[in-house]
Design a protein around this motif. Structure first.
Motif, mmCIF file in Angstrom:
data_model
loop_
_atom_site.group_PDB
_atom_site.id
_atom_site.type_symbol
_atom_site.label_atom_id
_atom_site.label_comp_id
_atom_site.label_asym_id
_atom_site.label_seq_id
_atom_site.Cartn_x
_atom_site.Cartn_y
_atom_site.Cartn_z
ATOM 1 N N SER A 126 -18.293 67.989 80.691
ATOM 2 C CA SER A 126 -17.596 68.077 82.177
ATOM 3 C C SER A 126 -18.576 68.515 83.027
ATOM 4 N N ASP A 127 -17.553 68.260 84.421
ATOM 5 C CA ASP A 127 -17.846 68.753 85.955
ATOM 6 C C ASP A 127 -17.371 69.697 86.250
ATOM 7 N N PRO A 140 -8.960 66.098 85.900
ATOM 8 C CA PRO A 140 -8.953 64.921 84.772
ATOM 9 C C PRO A 140 -9.282 65.153 83.642
ATOM 10 N N ARG A 141 -8.860 65.086 82.679
ATOM 11 C CA ARG A 141 -9.126 65.153 81.017
ATOM 12 C C ARG A 141 -10.066 64.590 80.940
ATOM 13 N N ASN A 160 -9.916 70.491 81.572
ATOM 14 C CA ASN A 160 -10.646 72.253 81.846
ATOM 15 C C ASN A 160 -11.252 72.675 80.619
ATOM 16 N N ASP A 161 -12.263 71.942 79.589
ATOM 17 C CA ASP A 161 -12.632 72.291 78.450
ATOM 18 C C ASP A 161 -12.239 72.952 77.376
ATOM 19 N N ARG A 187 -5.823 59.519 84.364
ATOM 20 C CA ARG A 187 -5.912 60.592 83.984
ATOM 21 C C ARG A 187 -7.284 61.528 82.988
ATOM 22 N N PHE A 188 -7.855 60.324 83.066
ATOM 23 C CA PHE A 188 -9.294 61.035 81.825
ATOM 24 C C PHE A 188 -10.015 60.667 83.330
ATOM 25 N N GLY A 189 -10.585 61.811 83.069
ATOM 26 C CA GLY A 189 -12.534 61.500 84.674
ATOM 27 C C GLY A 189 -13.358 61.616 83.058
#
Length: 257
Positions: A126-127, A140-141, A160-161, A187-189
Motif C-alpha cells: 500500500s502507498d 485505489p484498491r 486503505n489496508d 479501481r486497483f492501484g
C-alpha cells in the motif's frame, strides 16, 4: 478476550527502546522470518531471512530464526511477542511456521499473534501517501494473489489496508471474471503476491514489488494489538480447504467433500 494483558519475560527492549518481535511466515513457497523492533507504532526491521524452498520449510526455519537473532543482536529472552502468518497456505508448509512460532511463544511465556498472510502482503504494497482512512474519496484498491496449487489461487481485495473481500481460494478464471469490471475501470492501484498468478486473474499493471509476506508487514499488521498488550486469540490456520491427504483418502473411500 482482547482486554487481558500477557506477562512478558526478558528486557523487551530493542536498540531504541521498543519491543522486540519475532516474525514467522511459511504460507507461501518461501520461508520468511526475522526480528523487528516495534516502538510507537513504527516497525524497524533488525534482521530478515527469506528463502524460497517450499520443500525445506521445517529444515530451514529454526536455523533462520537463530541467524536473525544473532544478526539483530537480540537474545531469545529479549523477545516480547511472536507474530505468525496464519495463511491462507498449503497445509504442510503452513503448519511448520505456526507450530514453530507457537513453540517459541510458549517456551518464552510471551504472546503469539496470528495474522492473515495476505494482510501482511497488502500492508507492504500500500502507498501511505494515498491511503487516507478519513477521506470520502475511494482510494485505489490493492489486489493480493498467491499460489494455492491445484490450479487455484488464494486472493483478497483491500481498501486503505482494510480487507474488503477474502481470503478466498478459487480458480484464476473465476477471479478474473469477478474482477474484470473493476480492473478495467482502474479501481486497483497496486497488487502483491505471485506475479504469474496475478497475470492469470487479469492483472495488467506493474509487476508486484512485494511477492511474499515480509517481517515489516507481519509485525505492522499485529502492531496495534502488541503495543496495547492485548491477549491474542488462539492461532488458527487459514487452510480454506482440506489437506490433500484427507481428500485423497476420502476419494478412495467414496466420501464426498
Amino acid at each position: 478476550m482482547g482486554e487481558r494483558r500477557m506477562s512478558r519475560v526478558g528486557s523487551g527492549r530493542g536498540p531504541t527502546g521498543g519491543q522486540v518481535v519475532l516474525a514467522v511466515d511459511t504460507a507461501t513457497d518461501s520461508v520468511v522470518t526475522g526480528i523487528a523492533e516495534l516502538a510507537g507504532g513504527e516497525v524497524r526491521v533488525l534482521a530478515e531471512r527469506v528463502v524460497a524452498d517450499h520443500r525445506r520449510h521445517a529444515e530451514l526455519l529454526t536455523t533462520l530464526i537463530a541467524e536473525s537473532l544473532a544478526e539483530s543482536g537480540c537474545a531469545r529472552d529479549d523477545l516480547t511477542a511472536v507474530v505468525v502468518g496464519c495463511g491462507p497456505g498449503p497445509f504442510t508448509g503452513l503448519r511448520v511456521g505456526m507450530a514453530t512460532g507457537s513453540g517459541f511463544a510458549d517456551a518464552l511465556g510471551i504472546p503469539a499473534h496470528g495474522v492473515c498472510s495476505l494482510d501482511a502482503l497488502a500492508h507492504e504494497s500500500s502507498d501511505p501517501e494515498t491511503d487516507d482512512p478519513e477521506s470520502d474519496d475511494p482510494a485505489p484498491r490493492t489486489l493480493v494473489v498467491t499460489d494455492a496449487r491445484r490450479r487455484e489461487v488464494y486472493w483478497a481485495v483491500y481498501d486503505n489496508d482494510r480487507r474488503r473481500r477474502g481470503p478466498e481460494v478459487t480458480a484464476p478464471a473465476v477471479v478474473a471474471d469477478e474482477l474484470a469490471a473493476d480492473l478495467a475501470a482502474g479501481r486497483f492501484g497496486a497488487a502483491a503476491g505471485s506475479a504469474p498468478h496475478l497475470d492469470l486473474v487479469g492483472w495488467t499493471g506493474a509487476p508486484p514489488a512485494v511477492t511474499v509476506p515480509t517481517v515489516r508487514g507481519l509485525v505492522a499488521v499485529a502492531g496495534p494489538d502488541i503495543v496495547a498488550g492485548l491477549d491474542p486469540e488462539p492461532l488458527v490456520p487459514l487452510y480454506l480447504r482440506r489437506p490433500d491427504a484427507v481428500e485423497q483418502k476420502d476419494r478412495r473411500s467414496g466420501v464426498r467433500p
